[in-house]
Scaffold this motif. Sequence first.
Motif, mmCIF file in Angstrom:
data_model
loop_
_atom_site.group_PDB
_atom_site.id
_atom_site.type_symbol
_atom_site.label_atom_id
_atom_site.label_comp_id
_atom_site.label_asym_id
_atom_site.label_seq_id
_atom_site.Cartn_x
_atom_site.Cartn_y
_atom_site.Cartn_z
ATOM 1 N N ASP A 110 0.825 -1.217 0.000
ATOM 2 C CA ASP A 110 0.000 0.000 0.000
ATOM 3 C C ASP A 110 0.856 1.262 0.000
ATOM 4 O O ASP A 110 0.679 2.150 -0.815
ATOM 5 N N ASP A 113 7.050 3.482 3.458
ATOM 6 C CA ASP A 113 7.394 4.509 4.435
ATOM 7 C C ASP A 113 8.888 4.392 4.737
ATOM 8 O O ASP A 113 9.706 4.922 3.994
ATOM 9 N N THR A 114 9.264 3.657 5.782
ATOM 10 C CA THR A 114 10.692 3.457 6.043
ATOM 11 C C THR A 114 11.288 2.413 5.102
ATOM 12 O O THR A 114 12.499 2.353 4.923
ATOM 13 N N GLY A 115 10.423 1.572 4.522
ATOM 14 C CA GLY A 115 10.896 0.538 3.610
ATOM 15 C C GLY A 115 11.330 -0.744 4.311
ATOM 16 O O GLY A 115 11.719 -1.713 3.663
ATOM 17 N N THR A 117 9.624 -3.035 5.996
ATOM 18 C CA THR A 117 8.775 -4.197 5.710
ATOM 19 C C THR A 117 9.172 -4.804 4.362
ATOM 20 O O THR A 117 9.393 -6.011 4.247
ATOM 21 N N LYS A 141 6.486 7.378 -0.017
ATOM 22 C CA LYS A 141 6.821 8.621 0.696
ATOM 23 C C LYS A 141 8.249 9.087 0.412
ATOM 24 O O LYS A 141 8.615 10.189 0.818
ATOM 25 N N LEU A 163 -1.560 8.972 6.134
ATOM 26 C CA LEU A 163 -2.682 8.881 5.208
ATOM 27 C C LEU A 163 -3.579 7.702 5.560
ATOM 28 O O LEU A 163 -3.097 6.662 6.032
HETATM 29 P P1 IMP Z 1 7.579 0.628 6.409
HETATM 30 O O1 IMP Z 1 8.084 -0.733 6.759
HETATM 31 O O2 IMP Z 1 8.031 1.698 7.379
HETATM 32 O O3 IMP Z 1 7.808 1.038 4.975
HETATM 33 O O4 IMP Z 1 6.035 0.578 6.717
HETATM 34 C C1 IMP Z 1 5.111 0.287 5.765
HETATM 35 C C2 IMP Z 1 3.794 -0.029 6.426
HETATM 36 O O5 IMP Z 1 3.454 0.928 7.449
HETATM 37 C C3 IMP Z 1 2.711 0.065 5.383
HETATM 38 O O6 IMP Z 1 2.456 -1.186 4.829
HETATM 39 C C4 IMP Z 1 1.544 0.602 6.166
HETATM 40 O O7 IMP Z 1 0.792 -0.471 6.697
HETATM 41 C C5 IMP Z 1 2.140 1.380 7.311
HETATM 42 N N1 IMP Z 1 2.147 2.835 7.002
HETATM 43 C C6 IMP Z 1 3.204 3.619 6.742
HETATM 44 N N2 IMP Z 1 2.832 4.884 6.505
HETATM 45 C C7 IMP Z 1 1.483 4.909 6.599
HETATM 46 C C8 IMP Z 1 0.480 5.944 6.434
HETATM 47 O O8 IMP Z 1 0.737 7.128 6.136
HETATM 48 N N3 IMP Z 1 -0.807 5.555 6.608
HETATM 49 C C9 IMP Z 1 -1.164 4.267 6.920
HETATM 50 N N4 IMP Z 1 -0.272 3.280 7.077
HETATM 51 C C10 IMP Z 1 1.046 3.599 6.927
#
Ligand code: IMP
Length: 184
Positions: A110, A113-115, A117, A141, A163
Amino acid sequence: MLPSTASLKQTGGRKLARIVFDEDTIARRVAEMGREITAAYPDGELLVLGLLKGTFIFLSDLVRRLDRPLQVDFLVAASYGAATISSGDVRLLYDPETELRGKHILLVEDIVDTGKTLNRLVTLLRERDPQSLEICALLHKHLAQHLVLEPKFVGFDAPRVFLVGYGLDHAENFRHLPYIASLE
Ligand code: IMP
Ligand code: MG
């Protein structure tokens, strides 16, 4: 205009601030992405792998815009280690039943964000010997310091705010909104 009802405004004590991507904008972009992805893939087996729960609406719209044979499966991942700075540990709660070996895998996320996951999942999926592995993200992002694999297909560059809607949640609320909005 923000078509939010009284009940939505109070959801989880959080209020919507503004619509960032409206329904029409999302639909047009998803149709375009469908054409891009259809054109990008050669013959061979394509497995579209959606990360739950956040992709449930995006993925269902996207696959209907892919004009080629494909299979669909899901991954359910949970991050933990929240007590420290996000550790990037990812645990799979549901692992695809389908064999990945020899298939083109399109991992659908979806929002990047930090990447962390995605980095973990890409490493994990590569061990299963797919013919190719690419990422399709609805929102990006552009905050990630290091991505093991840059998403090849991106819906929208996202503002660096939280969001919700079109699958995205805040504390499990707001996923059903047909548009993407920011929170107050
Ligand atoms: P990452 O591992 O930091 O890239 O986190 C990604 C996961 O965090 C996404 O799959 C979302 O479930 C959640 N996430 C990150 N940013 C948002 C946001 O702005 N709204 C809702 N969920 C978010
Ligand atoms: Mg989430």
